[in-house]
Every structure is written in structure tokens, then in C-alpha cells.
Design a protein around this motif. Structure first.
Motif, PDB file in Angstrom:
ATOM      1  N   UNK A 168      64.964  23.642  -7.606  1.00  0.00           N
ATOM      2  CA  UNK A 168      64.817  22.938  -6.327  1.00  0.00           C
ATOM      3  C   UNK A 168      65.952  23.276  -5.375  1.00  0.00           C
ATOM      4  N   UNK A 169      67.144  23.444  -5.914  1.00  0.00           N
ATOM      5  CA  UNK A 169      68.269  23.771  -5.034  1.00  0.00           C
ATOM      6  C   UNK A 169      68.089  25.154  -4.424  1.00  0.00           C
ATOM      7  N   UNK A 170      67.528  26.069  -5.207  1.00  0.00           N
ATOM      8  CA  UNK A 170      67.250  27.380  -4.644  1.00  0.00           C
ATOM      9  C   UNK A 170      66.188  27.265  -3.544  1.00  0.00           C
ATOM     10  N   UNK A 171      65.208  26.432  -3.811  1.00  0.00           N
ATOM     11  CA  UNK A 171      64.144  26.235  -2.825  1.00  0.00           C
ATOM     12  C   UNK A 171      64.707  25.631  -1.533  1.00  0.00           C
ATOM     13  N   UNK A 172      65.668  24.743  -1.665  1.00  0.00           N
ATOM     14  CA  UNK A 172      66.322  24.174  -0.481  1.00  0.00           C
ATOM     15  C   UNK A 172      67.030  25.273   0.299  1.00  0.00           C
ATOM     16  N   UNK A 173      67.726  26.120  -0.451  1.00  0.00           N
ATOM     17  CA  UNK A 173      68.451  27.215   0.183  1.00  0.00           C
ATOM     18  C   UNK A 173      67.495  28.132   0.938  1.00  0.00           C
ATOM     19  N   UNK A 174      66.356  28.419   0.322  1.00  0.00           N
ATOM     20  CA  UNK A 174      65.424  29.384   0.898  1.00  0.00           C
ATOM     21  C   UNK A 174      64.637  28.831   2.076  1.00  0.00           C
ATOM     22  N   UNK A 175      64.462  27.509   2.132  1.00  0.00           N
ATOM     23  CA  UNK A 175      63.664  26.924   3.212  1.00  0.00           C
ATOM     24  C   UNK A 175      64.516  26.252   4.276  1.00  0.00           C
ATOM     25  N   UNK A 176      65.771  25.971   3.937  1.00  0.00           N
ATOM     26  CA  UNK A 176      66.607  25.243   4.878  1.00  0.00           C
ATOM     27  C   UNK A 176      66.371  23.740   4.815  1.00  0.00           C
ATOM     28  N   UNK A 177      65.470  23.303   3.933  1.00  0.00           N
ATOM     29  CA  UNK A 177      65.217  21.865   3.764  1.00  0.00           C
ATOM     30  C   UNK A 177      66.461  21.218   3.167  1.00  0.00           C
ATOM     31  N   UNK A 178      66.929  20.136   3.800  1.00  0.00           N
ATOM     32  CA  UNK A 178      68.213  19.574   3.401  1.00  0.00           C
ATOM     33  C   UNK A 178      68.127  18.471   2.355  1.00  0.00           C
ATOM     34  N   UNK A 179      66.927  17.984   2.086  1.00  0.00           N
ATOM     35  CA  UNK A 179      66.807  16.912   1.104  1.00  0.00           C
ATOM     36  C   UNK A 179      65.928  17.365  -0.056  1.00  0.00           C
ATOM     37  N   UNK A 180      66.487  17.264  -1.259  1.00  0.00           N
ATOM     38  CA  UNK A 180      65.771  17.772  -2.437  1.00  0.00           C
ATOM     39  C   UNK A 180      64.440  17.052  -2.644  1.00  0.00           C
ATOM     40  N   UNK A 181      64.344  15.808  -2.149  1.00  0.00           N
ATOM     41  CA  UNK A 181      63.092  15.060  -2.310  1.00  0.00           C
ATOM     42  C   UNK A 181      61.955  15.721  -1.536  1.00  0.00           C
ATOM     43  N   UNK A 196      71.210  13.712  -1.383  1.00  0.00           N
ATOM     44  CA  UNK A 196      70.116  14.609  -0.991  1.00  0.00           C
ATOM     45  C   UNK A 196      69.982  15.791  -1.943  1.00  0.00           C
ATOM     46  N   UNK A 197      70.804  15.836  -2.984  1.00  0.00           N
ATOM     47  CA  UNK A 197      70.762  16.978  -3.894  1.00  0.00           C
ATOM     48  C   UNK A 197      70.367  16.594  -5.324  1.00  0.00           C
ATOM     49  N   UNK A 198      70.016  15.327  -5.563  1.00  0.00           N
ATOM     50  CA  UNK A 198      69.715  14.892  -6.923  1.00  0.00           C
ATOM     51  C   UNK A 198      68.356  14.203  -7.042  1.00  0.00           C
ATOM     52  N   UNK A 199      67.628  14.586  -8.069  1.00  0.00           N
ATOM     53  CA  UNK A 199      66.426  13.848  -8.455  1.00  0.00           C
ATOM     54  C   UNK A 199      66.462  13.664  -9.965  1.00  0.00           C
ATOM     55  N   UNK A 200      65.685  12.715 -10.463  1.00  0.00           N
ATOM     56  CA  UNK A 200      65.731  12.400 -11.888  1.00  0.00           C
ATOM     57  C   UNK A 200      64.952  13.424 -12.709  1.00  0.00           C
ATOM     58  N   UNK A 226      63.302   9.389  -8.076  1.00  0.00           N
ATOM     59  CA  UNK A 226      64.688   9.013  -7.828  1.00  0.00           C
ATOM     60  C   UNK A 226      64.825   7.548  -8.220  1.00  0.00           C
ATOM     61  N   UNK A 227      66.071   7.045  -8.306  1.00  0.00           N
ATOM     62  CA  UNK A 227      66.230   5.643  -8.689  1.00  0.00           C
ATOM     63  C   UNK A 227      65.332   4.749  -7.832  1.00  0.00           C
ATOM     64  N   UNK A 228      64.551   3.898  -8.481  1.00  0.00           N
ATOM     65  CA  UNK A 228      63.680   2.950  -7.785  1.00  0.00           C
ATOM     66  C   UNK A 228      62.481   3.578  -7.084  1.00  0.00           C
ATOM     67  N   UNK A 229      62.169   4.787  -7.433  1.00  0.00           N
ATOM     68  CA  UNK A 229      61.083   5.445  -6.709  1.00  0.00           C
ATOM     69  C   UNK A 229      60.270   6.345  -7.631  1.00  0.00           C
ATOM     70  N   UNK A 230      59.079   5.869  -7.988  1.00  0.00           N
ATOM     71  CA  UNK A 230      58.185   6.665  -8.840  1.00  0.00           C
ATOM     72  C   UNK A 230      56.735   6.308  -8.523  1.00  0.00           C
ATOM     73  N   UNK A 231      56.480   5.919  -7.278  1.00  0.00           N
ATOM     74  CA  UNK A 231      55.164   5.397  -6.923  1.00  0.00           C
ATOM     75  C   UNK A 231      54.037   6.408  -7.113  1.00  0.00           C
ATOM     76  N   UNK A 232      54.307   7.670  -6.799  1.00  0.00           N
ATOM     77  CA  UNK A 232      53.203   8.636  -6.783  1.00  0.00           C
ATOM     78  C   UNK A 232      53.120   9.444  -8.073  1.00  0.00           C
TER      79      UNK A 232
END
Length: 460
Positions: A433-446, A235-239, A454-460
RNA sequence: UCCCCAGUAGCUCAGUUGGCAGAGCAAGUGGCUGUUAACCACUAGGUCCGCGGUUCGAGUCCGUGCUGGGGAGCCA
């Protein structure tokens, strides 16, 4: 007539005789002779209540307006007769711009984050994601403001690079070669035939460029996309993510830590002040402790402790960790979380790490065992800033490169900076993005990236 | 790359020891009301993720693949 954005209408201090509002229908409730339409135009979290009287000539169509439809309303802004809102607009005229059919996937109810990721092109129309991306926009403005206020110059570091940056993570290859039939030499792909005449990759860091410019302009920062081809499923990594990387000439590790702490606090305070309404959504629905966490970050002095002291705390804790706590081992996620969530309950800066676990460019300390590295660790997210004082002594730097088996030829221009007017300098990288997670409480970087890769995911 | 969990209506989920496929919300129709996650009634809605197997019988058990999620590593 020019349209007025809802954010301004809701802040109005007096009724307005004629207004034009354009937006999307969130929900509609019918009464005997009226239809109440809640319209949102994205300018703020809250919507505007529109009163449509059944005397409107197209009332039949209005009474069928579905969630997601786009409309333009002209009418009067008046104090609401109802109790849920201060202002509402009594429509003289409602033009239906376009109807969203019943297949519109967003309903007037809560959806799961997982489902919304499958419709990433529509999710910014929800309250939560609208708020998250408004905050993201404000936060990036605040980054630029912070540095400009302090005389830093903004550097556009290259996206395509030839530097295999200290072997950090997997790289995305950039090539103009025909992949189905590439030129070869001795059975290997011949990159001398490629666009740049050599192998090229997407950047994993703008640091090396930033160092060159810090040694020219003094204080600089980069803020741009960064790419890692690491096959990580967390939940903390994106490409593809954004990183803020300041670099300062004539600055040692203490000054570096000072700036990192000031930056994190300043950005947090900015968002608390400027995004209060959007933030409240997260405090109510995402993380009940959010405001306390943010106040804590904005007001507390970050704890600073050397790596060795951090290890001692972990050993003395008596806690069973999955990964062994021993000098020479890196701090694992569980260790970071213990320090920030249990021991100190606030952000912690750990510095002076063993040289073996850090890259070649970090400055060797006098003990010859540690380097001037520093990581800012925060509760839940873990590492949010990683930085160091850079090794400015040419002989020491070359010695470290030899130890690690790096080619000095490939870094000739980097080493030049240590040949000509080398000075102490420092910098760090902040995961935006990690700072944004911290500031919003959102737990998944996606969920803080508009269209996450992310791996296998680039549809949009 | 490794470990764990899940996949059932448009969405969120329930489904008992293997025995006829369910609810809430959304949608459609009608009703009521200055409503506010509106309310009430009715209607419609299914390749139970794919493939293979066990069984008289599989949403349920087994194998396998795919997808999603959580954790680890790597890192920001």
C-alpha cells in the motif's frame, strides 16, 4: 450479442456497425432532440458518449436516466460530431437495466476523500478510486511478473501463526474458544484447550516461513495480507495490509539492496507505462509533481549510506529536530523526510543500523555494534522497504536471542535451519500500500485499500 | 496511547461582538441548446453531532461524550 468493453471501443481504429455496451450512467445532457449519456463500465477511466435520439421508443425514460443507473446500449460506433471525444455510439436501442434513485450518494462533482470513506462500497465507482484500484490490480500483477522473470518461487506463507514474531507490533489473537466463558487454569485462560492447543495469532510477517523456503527453493517471495493490531491513527497505517517479502539464499546485504532498488524501480516503470491514463488523473488532480517524482524514482540510482553517515548528515544539517539525533537512536519520521526530501531529494537506502534497535534475526556485523539491516526511504511516505541479511551463524543467533530474552524452544524449527546447511541469506518486506501511495500521490493509506481496517472501523 | 483541528441542507462550505439559518453544487419542475463539470428560471430541502451548563437570548461561550481529520509514537 457479446458486449464490448469501453476500453476497447475507445481504442478502435475504425467505425463499427453494431456494438453492445453495458455500463453505468455518469452524467446526462439533453439537447432539443437528443440526450447525451456518458457511460462508464469500469474498464477504463474514460466514459463513452452515447447519443440517444428522441425517436427511440423509450426516449421518455431515457431522458430521465439518473447518475448511477445501469443501461445496455446497442448501436453504431462512429466518429464523434462533437469535439470532446474521438468516438461515440449512436444508440439504436437502450435497455434500462436498473434506475438509481435520487438518493444515490455519488454526484457528478468532486467529493471529499473523508466522505467517500463513509461510502467505501460505492467509491470505486468514482473516477479517482476506480483509477486507484485499477492501478492496484496492475501493480500486484507486476509484482508477480517481476519475481517470476527472475526465477523466484511464490510462497503462500501461513496467515495464522503461533510464532510471536520478534514482538513486532500488537497481534490479533485467533481463537475458537468461547470468549464469554473461556476455559481457565490457575485463573488464566487455558489456551491448551484452544483449537491449536496453544495461542495463535494472525501473521505480522511471512519472513520466518520465507527463510525456510529460501533455504530450500533458493529465491522465494510471499505476497499476502499482514495484520497489526497497533492502535495507530495515522495516514500510513492500517490493521490489514499487504506485504511483499522476497527472501534469497546465498545473498548478502548488497544483493538485498540491489533487489529492493530494482523492484521499486521496475514496478514504478511498469505503472508509468501500463497505467498512463489512470496515472494522469493523479498527476492532474492529486499531486502536480507526480510524474517528475516517478521518473526520478525509475531512473535515479538510489543513494546508499550507512546509518552512521546518515546521522552525521542530520547533525551537520544544523536543523532543529524534535527527536534527538544520536548514534543508537532510530531514525524518526522527520529524519527520514529530511534525508529524502531536502538533502538528497530522491530515494535513500540506509543500512548497518545499531543492533539494539533491530530484531534478533539480523546479521551481526564484524564491528559487533551494527547489524546488516537496510531500509529504503522515499520522499513523503518514508520507509517503504525494511530488510536485512539474516544471521546464519547458529551460535551468534542463539547469543542474540539470549540477549533479548527470547525462548529458543519456541523457535526450534527456525534454529534448525542454522543447524542443517545454513547459508548466508537476505530478504526484505515491501509495504504494498505504501508503494501504491507513492505511485499515485494518494496521501492516505485508507484510500488505496478497497475496504480499509483501522481502529474502530470495519463496517464494509 | 499522546498533542492539535473540525462537526451547520444530500455534498462542499460561509455564518461578524451572543440577537430571525445562508451560498454553490446535487435533487424536483419548466425552458433553451450536438451537449460535454452544459446553461437559464423557479421549487423544495435543517435535531446547526449528542448531553449538560452560562445567558433575557447560544450555530456562536463553557464542560463533557461521540465521530472524523492532521501530527507523534510503533511500523510496512
Amino acid at each position: 450479442m457479446k458486449r464490448t468493453k469501453i476500453v476497447h471501443l475507445l481504442k478502435s481504429e475504425h467505425p463499427v456497425d453494431r456494438v453492445l455496451v453495458k455500463g453505468w450512467v455518469r452524467t446526462r445532457r439533453d439537447s432539443k432532440s437528443l440526450s447525451f449519456i456518458e457511460v462508464n463500465d469500469g474498464s477504463c477511466l474514460r466514459g463513452l458518449q452515447i447519443i440517444a435520439d428522441n425517436t427511440l421508443n423509450n426516449y421518455e425514460s431515457i431522458a430521465k436516466l439518473s447518475t448511477g443507473s445501469a443501461i445496455a446500449i446497442s448501436g453504431k460506433l462512429i466518429e464523434s460530431h462533437g469535439s470532446g471525444q474521438k468516438w461515440e455510439v449512436v444508440a439504436d436501442k437502450i435497455d434500462i437495466i436498473s434506475i438509481a434513485p435520487e438518493t444515490y450518494p455519488l454526484q457528478k462533482k468532486r467529493h471529499s476523500d473523508e466522505f467517500l470513506r463513509t461510502i467505501a462500497h460505492l467509491r470505486p465507482r468514482t473516477n479517482k478510486y476506480g483509477a486507484a484500484f485499477r492501478i492496484r490490480s496492475e501493480l500486484s500483477y507486476a509484482v508477480h511478473r517481476f519475481f517470476r522473470d527472475r526465477g523466484f518461487k511464490y510462497l503462500h506463507s501461513p496467515i495464522i501463526t503461533a510464532a510471536d514474531c520478534e514482538g513486532a507490533g500488537e497481534l490479533f489473537r485467533v481463537t475458537a474458544l468461547a470468549l464469554d466463558n473461556p476455559p481457565t487454569k490457575d485463573g488464566k485462560i487455558d489456551y491448551s484447550m484452544d483449537f491449536f492447543g496453544t495461542e495463535a495469532n494472525l501473521t505480522v510477517s511471512g519472513q520466518l516461513s520465507a527463510e525456510m523456503f529460501a533455504l530450500a527453493l533458493g529465491d522465494v517471495y510471499t505476497f499476502g495480507p499482514t495484520f497489526r493490531a497497533e492502535n495507530s491513527h495515522t495516514s500510513r497505517h492500517v490493521a490489514e495490509f499487504w506485504m511483499v517479502e522476497p527472501e534469497m539464499a546465498f545473498c548478502d546485504l548488497d544483493g538485498n539492496m540491489d533487489l529492493a532498488e530494482e523492484l521499486v524501480k521496475n514496478l514504478t516503470a511498469f505503472i508509468i507505462k501500463e497505467c498512463a491514463e489512470d496515472l494522469e488523473l493523479f498527476a492532474r488532480f492529486v499531486d502536480k509533481n507526480l510524474m517528475a517524482t516517478l521518473d526520478n524514482i525509475a531512473s535515479s540510482e538510489f543513494i546508499r549510506l550507512p546509518y552512521e553517515a546518515a546521522m552525521e548528515i542530520l547533525i551537520k544539517s544544523g536543523k532543529k529536530f524534535e527527536h534527538e539525533v544520536a548514534f543508537g537512536n532510530d531514525l524518526q519520521t522527520e529524519h527520514e523526510r529530511y534525508l529524502t526530501e531536502h538533502h538528497f531529494k530522491q530515494p535513500v537506502i540506509v543500512y548497518d543500523y545499531p543492533k539494539e534497535i533491530k530484531p534478533f534475526y539480523m546479521r551481526l556485523n564484524d564491528d559487533h555494534k551494527t547489524v546488516g539491516a537496510m531500509d529504503v526511504l522515499v520522499p513523503v511516505i518514508g520507509e517503504i522497504v525494511g530488510g536485512s541479511q539474516r544471521e546464519e551463524r547458529l551460535d551468534v543467533l542463539e547469543g542474540r536471542m539470549d540477549e533479548m530474552g527470547l525462548s529458543k524452544d519456541a523457535y526450534w524449527w527456525y534454529l534448525d535451519s542454522r543447524r542443517f546447511g545454513s547459508v548466508e541469506h537476505s530478504g526484505f518486506g515491501l509495504g504494498f500500500e505504501r508503494l501504491l501511495m507513492l505511485l499515485t500521490g494518494i496521501r492516505n493509506i485508507r484510500d488505496v485499500v478497497p475496504f480499509p481496517r483501522t481502529p474502530n472501523s470495519i463496517e464494509f
